[in-house]
Design a protein around this motif. Sequence first.
Motif, PDB file in Angstrom:
ATOM      1  N   VAL A  76     106.903  38.871  37.501  1.00 30.90           N
ATOM      2  CA  VAL A  76     106.525  39.144  39.085  1.00 30.90           C
ATOM      3  C   VAL A  76     107.511  38.434  39.679  1.00 30.90           C
ATOM      4  O   VAL A  76     107.961  39.346  40.698  1.00 30.90           O
ATOM      5  CB  VAL A  76     105.098  38.049  39.321  1.00 30.90           C
ATOM      6  N   ASN A 126     110.116  40.744  42.331  1.00 28.86           N
ATOM      7  CA  ASN A 126     110.302  40.262  43.831  1.00 28.86           C
ATOM      8  C   ASN A 126     111.863  40.235  43.974  1.00 28.86           C
ATOM      9  O   ASN A 126     112.238  40.928  45.031  1.00 28.86           O
ATOM     10  CB  ASN A 126     109.645  38.984  44.190  1.00 28.86           C
ATOM     11  N   LEU A 127     112.574  39.685  43.318  1.00 30.26           N
ATOM     12  CA  LEU A 127     114.121  39.543  43.063  1.00 30.26           C
ATOM     13  C   LEU A 127     114.746  40.815  43.314  1.00 30.26           C
ATOM     14  O   LEU A 127     115.527  41.239  44.084  1.00 30.26           O
ATOM     15  CB  LEU A 127     114.780  38.542  42.222  1.00 30.26           C
ATOM     16  N   MET A 180     109.262  30.854  46.247  1.00 29.08           N
ATOM     17  CA  MET A 180     108.716  32.069  46.702  1.00 29.08           C
ATOM     18  C   MET A 180     106.899  31.868  46.473  1.00 29.08           C
ATOM     19  O   MET A 180     106.786  31.673  45.383  1.00 29.08           O
ATOM     20  CB  MET A 180     109.027  33.258  45.894  1.00 29.08           C
ATOM     21  N   PRO A 209     114.798  31.034  44.122  1.00 27.82           N
ATOM     22  CA  PRO A 209     113.377  31.794  44.234  1.00 27.82           C
ATOM     23  C   PRO A 209     112.167  30.964  43.704  1.00 27.82           C
ATOM     24  O   PRO A 209     111.147  31.605  43.654  1.00 27.82           O
ATOM     25  CB  PRO A 209     113.953  32.966  43.074  1.00 27.82           C
ATOM     26  N   ASP A 253     113.393  43.809  43.846  1.00 32.43           N
ATOM     27  CA  ASP A 253     113.044  44.542  45.274  1.00 32.43           C
ATOM     28  C   ASP A 253     114.020  44.114  46.244  1.00 32.43           C
ATOM     29  O   ASP A 253     114.305  44.941  47.167  1.00 32.43           O
ATOM     30  CB  ASP A 253     111.675  44.407  45.680  1.00 32.43           C
ATOM     31  N   VAL A 254     114.270  42.747  46.604  1.00 31.95           N
ATOM     32  CA  VAL A 254     115.156  42.399  47.509  1.00 31.95           C
ATOM     33  C   VAL A 254     116.696  42.449  47.361  1.00 31.95           C
ATOM     34  O   VAL A 254     117.264  43.107  48.163  1.00 31.95           O
ATOM     35  CB  VAL A 254     114.880  40.828  47.697  1.00 31.95           C
ATOM     36  N   CYS A 255     117.089  42.549  45.965  1.00 32.16           N
ATOM     37  CA  CYS A 255     118.575  42.250  45.571  1.00 32.16           C
ATOM     38  C   CYS A 255     118.990  43.579  44.815  1.00 32.16           C
ATOM     39  O   CYS A 255     120.258  43.825  44.941  1.00 32.16           O
ATOM     40  CB  CYS A 255     118.921  41.269  44.829  1.00 32.16           C
ATOM     41  N   VAL A 275     103.795  33.469  45.432  1.00 34.54           N
ATOM     42  CA  VAL A 275     103.251  34.454  44.818  1.00 34.54           C
ATOM     43  C   VAL A 275     101.706  34.471  44.642  1.00 34.54           C
ATOM     44  O   VAL A 275     101.225  35.443  44.169  1.00 34.54           O
ATOM     45  CB  VAL A 275     103.966  34.540  43.278  1.00 34.54           C
ATOM     46  N   LEU A 290     106.071  46.494  37.268  1.00 36.66           N
ATOM     47  CA  LEU A 290     105.895  45.616  38.494  1.00 36.66           C
ATOM     48  C   LEU A 290     107.051  46.009  39.527  1.00 36.66           C
ATOM     49  O   LEU A 290     106.806  45.708  40.866  1.00 36.66           O
ATOM     50  CB  LEU A 290     105.927  44.220  38.159  1.00 36.66           C
ATOM     51  N   VAL A 291     108.159  46.451  39.089  1.00 35.52           N
ATOM     52  CA  VAL A 291     109.156  46.800  39.961  1.00 35.52           C
ATOM     53  C   VAL A 291     108.957  48.123  40.851  1.00 35.52           C
ATOM     54  O   VAL A 291     108.409  49.153  40.372  1.00 35.52           O
ATOM     55  CB  VAL A 291     110.455  46.607  39.337  1.00 35.52           C
ATOM     56  N   LEU A 292     109.530  47.968  41.797  1.00 34.44           N
ATOM     57  CA  LEU A 292     109.560  49.251  43.006  1.00 34.44           C
ATOM     58  C   LEU A 292     110.675  50.170  42.681  1.00 34.44           C
ATOM     59  O   LEU A 292     111.734  49.629  42.054  1.00 34.44           O
ATOM     60  CB  LEU A 292     109.904  48.652  44.191  1.00 34.44           C
TER      61      LEU A 292
END
Lengths: 332, 332
Positions: A252, A256-257, A170, A167, A259-261, A172, A290-292
């Motif tokens: 951040v 992102n990780l 990535m 990662p 959200d993906v994993c 950003v 920050l997380v979805l």
Amino acid sequence: MPSASPGATTGALALGVDVGGTKVLGRAVRADGTELAAVRRPTPRGADAIVAVVAEVLDALGSAVAPEVPDAVGVGIAGLVDRSGVLRFAPNLPGVVDLDLVAALGGATGPVSVLNDATAALWGEHRMGAAAGARDAVLVTLGTGIGGGLLSEGRLVLGRSGMAGEPGHMLVDPAGPPCPCGRRGCWERFASGAGLARLARDAAEAGRAPAVVDAAGGDLAAIRGEHVTATAAAGDPGSLAVLHQFAWWVAVGIANLVDVCDPEVVVIGGGLSEAGELLLAPVRAAFAELVLGTGHRPPPRLELAALGTAAAATGAGLWALDTGFGAANGAH
Amino acid sequence: MPSASPGATTGALALGVDVGGTKVLGRAVRADGTELAAVRRPTPRGADAIVAVVAEVLDALGSAVAPEVPDAVGVGIAGLVDRSGVLRFAPNLPGVVDLDLVAALGGATGPVSVLNDATAALWGEHRMGAAAGARDAVLVTLGTGIGGGLLSEGRLVLGRSGMAGEPGHMLVDPAGPPCPCGRRGCWERFASGAGLARLARDAAEAGRAPAVVDAAGGDLAAIRGEHVTATAAAGDPGSLAVLHQFAWWVAVGIANLVDVCDPEVVVIGGGLSEAGELLLAPVRAAFAELVLGTGHRPPPRLELAALGTAAAATGAGLWALDTGFGAANGAH
């Protein structure tokens, strides 16, 4: 033979070696993680010298556990390792490219599994550390650079070429600083030790981090991440502000990780994790923003690595054991 | 019973339903993907109405294949679906939260597996589309928003809560535009249909996209992604410049996913994929500059989705079949 005695499964013996940018650490561990022996050497320069040190470390561990014969041997190494165990690219091991460690060791130690070091560390943390009991997990190591490992339903996610879990590069921030990889704004430019030092130098140039400048002996160019964590630990407000800014960037990439994993736990290791809660508390606070999916799923736990510097060697050995890298099993 | 006849494995029958923001598409498919029937309805507003339409679609498919009885039933739905099949959050289905579709269907259709729609689409593409034969794959759907799905060693990566594969809200620009999710600079702000329209409006305001403005009837606020792809397809230089800028952002997120997942193939679906090579060629070019490890591993293939709008329904049905959602198997 001890390895064929009753209880060999829980008592099985693995040798694990972690080849990092500065040190080579070997451990002889039981399947339950009990350490029987440990060996440490500085990492030499060049592929041949590294192979010789790994062989020497394995030899020393073998002597330490004799007459018992190890059931499996695994190596974790800093760089992109393909699925045949060849180290393809290693920015932190200058001059080392396309190193077939298994072939280079000459078969003297039997089959050897080779993994990326952070991937090995995740396996160690999954087997007996901060990710124990979690079937879906992510590990990031925040050090000179950033490493990573992914676990899905109890299995390592290795990717097509064995290079999943990187990662650090990535993108950003398209306006971010240039990265040695040739692009700009990679996560590693912000959330590694080098990133922390850069944030601190920027603050120092603006007169906002006098304690960090003092800790670096008055030389802005000499500022390192440790100067920030040490002065922040002592309560210096300027240093704490830099650390909080750094924590936002760490969060951040973790968000992102996630959200993906969608992991149950994110394990944070590497040298910077030694700052402990001083770093982790602001990372957790920033991450929550920050997380979805907040409110729609249980948030992942953010945890410090439990095995510390032993994680990659332990994980490399246990992975070899768990995937059957004993006797005549052949390369993975 | 036909479902118990010889050849039932390859000839097994699945019903798959894709519940999207605008349409509900049902398909009756054999295990090899042969379509026996298809039903399409507009997506109504509200949870109860959606459940009623899904039941109606399943009923219509059931009648179409009678007297044969389906071996499995699966639904793919636009939103965050947890591992018990409950739709937790659905930004494109207004007012729908915490919908337990399996319970709401009342058991009349037997056990039903429920997946996120893009995850279902990846399974369809893996079974018989652009990711056929690949054990490690990523799918992104570029439409109103961005969806995603991940495959590792032939298995879907679902994550702890079933919500893995949501790359749309990866932060890729801290200075980027605000996102309805509450943050700013999410990938979806750039690489979705809404993102393409925004890039086109910015270009139009600067006088660099007159053909797009014409296509939108002279109204900048009416510019949509289709206006860009249509005028770019006709060779308009201003539109092509916007599309290339858009392709860079698409490539940024894909490169981030490749760094993390190391797939053999990245499948690009969703409405914007209908632009075909016009979009894919500049995405490929930008991607080659952005991804880590170039030269050290085979680059992943970037491919358009092969199943088009049928991917999610097909994948939902085949996933139900492949994971045993027939008879008395119970919810996943």
